[in-house]
Motif scaffolding. Structure first.
Motif, mmCIF file in Angstrom:
data_model
loop_
_atom_site.group_PDB
_atom_site.id
_atom_site.type_symbol
_atom_site.label_atom_id
_atom_site.label_comp_id
_atom_site.label_asym_id
_atom_site.label_seq_id
_atom_site.Cartn_x
_atom_site.Cartn_y
_atom_site.Cartn_z
ATOM 1 N N SER A 122 0.850 -1.135 0.125
ATOM 2 C CA SER A 122 -0.002 -0.037 -0.007
ATOM 3 C C SER A 122 0.735 1.372 0.053
ATOM 4 N N ASP A 151 -10.489 1.367 -0.979
ATOM 5 C CA ASP A 151 -9.134 0.859 -0.592
ATOM 6 C C ASP A 151 -9.030 0.795 1.043
ATOM 7 N N ARG A 191 -10.544 3.275 -4.791
ATOM 8 C CA ARG A 191 -9.396 2.940 -5.559
ATOM 9 C C ARG A 191 -9.683 2.704 -6.939
#
Lengths: 582, 582
Positions: free
Chosen positions: B287, B368, B440
């Motif tokens: 990430s 996300d 995302r």
């Protein structure tokens, strides 16, 4: 995935034989139908959280702005408006709780997921006590309304009835549903729970405001009686005579019950907030086991000293309240006495918390890093609610320093020492509580990766081995160990011996920690009692008022004292948790 | 583990041949030596966090209490005291930053861990601009001091010099070290970073207080000039004449630079707070990749409307400031104009944010959920700083409702509409920003598990394939795609087609989102400019003052307006982040 196919259809249209304009209108139609599906489908969690938090916050702020207008005693905004608003919110919460309980009843899933850390039974028991006192308060309010019903608004009669109903059903809800982890209709339930959280917060704010106003009026009356000032008090009395003989009894008794009602609402809202945080959460089966509470032998010094502190606090409270109303001299003496008492008390508490921290430094128990919204909230609330009284203390320090060299009251230096110790005491106590909450007992760690059975009545194999060995070196515990000896199993010799020795010193340290915790527990109760029942020298000493001016200083106090009261009650609850866990 | 062996030694003593009392004294000796080791050893992280947070909070509270005393204009507490305190804090921060940078230089580990999400380069660039304006302010302050040096305290000359030094080294620190993830001397560095955070917060508070006081004085002077009230203004002027001719120029220009200085400090403290949160963190390599920014074709409507909003705001500001000082009629007209402008503006912003949310509902991009302290803080700050202006809005609503039926100014209804729209606009905009930050992009998801190279200049293989295909259906992008065509790789046919179609509609939606974001970005700048440079009808309209009283209402405004200013600037920054990301 559903959205993939939807997009494919839209894109296929683009590549079909139709003209560009008609294909785009087709795509728009599809878009709208898709939108309809998407809006009724499951809403993303993060958004639902934000939306519901915003909803709740705004509810609270509406209430607060009405309260601010009310504090001005203008002609337009009356208490009825505020009470109507709160009553509507309580009714909405009642409807939601009813819906929720009915739906849960219907579902009857064999084992609904429950968060073991949320709302332990002793905290629910404590809340039930507070709720009972709140119900008495409602009864007094109804009695007051009956006496004056000819000249006061009907809202003042409806409000306590709804509040009583609200209290009863909320306690029922707390007992049977507070541990639920909601996994169905998440978005809807999220709004319901946050509505309940902020309704209780608003009720808390309302209680705090009423109490602060009552206290300020008393203070002004006292100042006027002593000849200090001539501020007219604004108290709204009904314009007719009471039809029963006990109206004044009702209205004066109310103020002794307010502190309990206030604590009740803020605690409920904290518990409901944990429930809100738990919505849609996937529980970690390993960390979601409840720790059995430990035995507590050798508890003597802590409770004794604690009782002493409690008794002296009550004495100080009574002496203070009697003397502060009399002449100038007795007033100053009462304030001096309070500060001296406070310095001794806080110094002892600092010492106790510091000793507890030292024990932790010696004992290298591992930290528990499992997810636990309840504990996170506890920590944040402790730190957050300290802010108010820290600000108050620093203001006192600045005032004491600023009036240096001038004709100042005799208690200036003790006030300075008291304020500095108050800051220090909260820092050290917070550290102690946070460290205790995040510590894991050694046997937990040893056991954790091995045993997953939820039904095991004791700590597990390793622990039982410890207990059996315990008997050898500490024969006093014989009776208790005897019962469990049958379960004892022999491990390899070396770890057993290590465990045995570990347990002896660990047992002594645990005993020290237990004593410290119970002492702090009672000290915090003492320090809650004093301001809750009217011993607030910050109003009476005139030291800060000189430096900050009346309006700034009362604003600071009106914010800081409720936070400080909450801090004390909250640390009482946390310390009880620590006591059971150590 | 070290602690195990330590415990073993203690326990062995227990089982040795010595008598119980001597063994216990032995054990105590060991205990103390162990304690010494334990205290110098690594301190548990949770405790270090709590301790450092408490340290920082108390620093801030000391400063705030001095400020509160200062606001009273009493004889004891003077501005010099506050400035000395802040100067000492700044010097301490300078020393710490120096130590930190020297140590980092010496270490020269080949690749120190860095959090890619903390302090993006454009935000550092923006802060450098604000820092430059702060430096100009310091120069003005020094000039002012030189003019009056014979009769004002030397602290007023030392303070701007240290502040300038502090600003320069802090900007250097931000450029080269803000992304560092500290893993060495954690406890010490934690204190250093939190000291920096709260020093900046204190500087922010100081700026806010000075500005609020200046504004309040102006407001009182205006009221007196219009014959409304006769409140004497307390402005401290030096008791000698200026030796240079530009002193008054310096002191008036200062107030135009204050808003920038204020934003600078609060932004720096937010960035440093993220650094504090990152201490000892283990970064998730997956990430922790920086997203490349996307191209932005088809940006027309958003920027155009945004520029229109910006231009009209500046016009409104100028007209307002001129007209509000004249007669009663022009004053009321100016306030009416402001509210009408505000209603139109906020309605457009609500519409834009709502449209953005609808696009997200249609497009089912995944969320996300990776850990990212920077983003969490952004979200919390957005919601937290909304509180102030929500409270202000609800107070206006209550005031507008309370004055109903009586002779009230003509703008009462527009004021009501404006306040309600303000609440709604913040809710919807917060939702939009939060959702954008947590979304995302689809290609991210497709690519994420495959590509870990940090140096890849573009989004990756799948994305390049999309871009190449793009050319077929959207020949306008030919030039841009041409350059990258060489990298295009053929996958299996089916995913390519799906990707292709996906990209066409996704591209259009992205275009809509980009336009919305840029429009909101400029609207928020507009709404920052107005109150920052003195257009504050909440002071001038006398509507709320009637219901809440002067002191309560100015307290609310003094808290709410700085929060609102921060909210606007913070959403500008967040919207820029969204713009780059969408």
């Amino acid at each position: 995935m559903v959205e993939h196919s939807g997009l494919d259809i839209m894109c296929l249209n683009k590549y079909g034989p139709s003209s560009s304009s008609s294909s785009s209108s087709d795509a728009e139609k599809k878009l709208f139908s898709k939108l309809k599906v998407s809006l009724t489908k499951r809403y993303p969690q993060k958004n639902a959280e934000t939306l519901s938090a915003q909803y709740g916050t705004n509810l609270l702020l509406i209430g607060v702005s009405v309260m601010l207008a009310l504090a001005q005693h203008g002609p337009a905004v009356k208490e009825e408006h505020l009470l109507t608003f709160i009553t509507v919110l309580m009714l909405m919460q009642l409807v939601w709780m009813l819906c929720y309980m009915i739906r849960r009843e219907r579902e009857r899933s064999p084992l609904p997921e429950r968060d073991a850390h949320a709302g332990t039974s002793w905290i629910r028991g404590g809340l039930t006590m507070l709720a009972l006192l709140s119900l008495i308060m409602d009864a007094f309010r109804i009695g007051y309304f009956v006496g004056y019903h000819s000249c006061i608004s009907a809202v003042l009669g409806v409000y306590p009835i709804i509040h009583a109903l609200h209290t009863i059903s909320q306690v029922h809800f707390l007992w049977f549903h507070i541990k639920d982890v909601i996994k169905k209709y998440e978005t809807f339930e999220r709004f319901g729970v946050i509505h309940a959280v902020f309704t209780n917060l608003l009720l808390w704010c309302n209680g705090v405001m009423s109490e602060a106003e009552h206290f300020l009026n008393n203070h002004r009356r006292r100042l006027t009686a002593l000849g200090y000032a001539n501020i007219s008090t604004v108290e709204v009395e009904p314009h007719c005579n009471c039809t029963t003989s006990v109206c004044s009894m009702f209205s004066t008794s109310l103020y002794y019950l307010y502190p309990f009602n206030i604590e009740y609402h803020i605690f409920v809202s904290a518990m409901l907030f944990v429930m809100w945080k738990n919505i849609g959460r996937t529980l970690d089966r390993h960390s979601n086991r409840k720790r059995p509470s430990t035995r507590s032998p050798g508890l003597l010094l802590g409770p004794l000293l604690g009782l002493l502190a409690l008794a002296s606090s009550v004495t100080v409270l009574v002496v203070y309240l009697i003397h502060v109303e009399k002449s100038e001299q007795t007033r100053e003496a009462a304030i001096s006495m309070f500060y001296c008492y406070g310095v001794v008390m806080l110094a002892c508490m600092c010492g106790a918390s510091g000793a507890g921290l030292l024990v932790y430094r010696v004992e290298d128990w591992p930290m528990d890093t499992g997810q636990n919204p309840s504990r996170t909230l506890d920590t944040e609330l402790l730190l957050g609610s300290s802010l108010g009284s820290w600000l108050m203390s620093w203001c006192s320090v600045v005032a004491a320093a600023a009036t240096a060299g001038r004709s100042s009251p005799s208690f200036r230096w003790t006030c300075l020492a008291y304020s500095l110790l108050l800051v220090l005491e909260k820092c050290v106590q917070n550290l102690f509580i946070v460290e205790s909450l995040y510590r894991r007992r050694r046997e937990d760690e040893a056991m954790a990766p091995e045993i997953f059975s939820v039904t095991a009545p004791y700590d597990g194999i390793v622990n039982r081995a410890y207990e059996t060995q315990d008997k050898r070196c500490a024969p006093l515990d014989a009776e208790q160990s005897e019962n469990r000896q049958g379960f004892g199993r022999k491990h390899a010799d070396v770890p057993l011996h290590a465990g045995n020795r570990l347990n002896v010193t660990a047992g002594r340290k645990r005993q020290i920690l237990k004593n410290i915790t119970i002492f702090l527990f009672m000290c915090n109760i003492s320090l809650w009692i004093l301001p809750a029942f009217g011993c607030r020298p910050q109003y009476d000493n005139a030291l800060e008022q000189e430096t900050f001016g009346f309006s700034v200083w009362t604003t600071v106090l009106n914010v800081a004292i409720p936070m400080n009261l909450f801090y004390r009650m909250h640390s009482v609850a946390s310390l009880f948790e620590v006591f059971r866990k150590v």
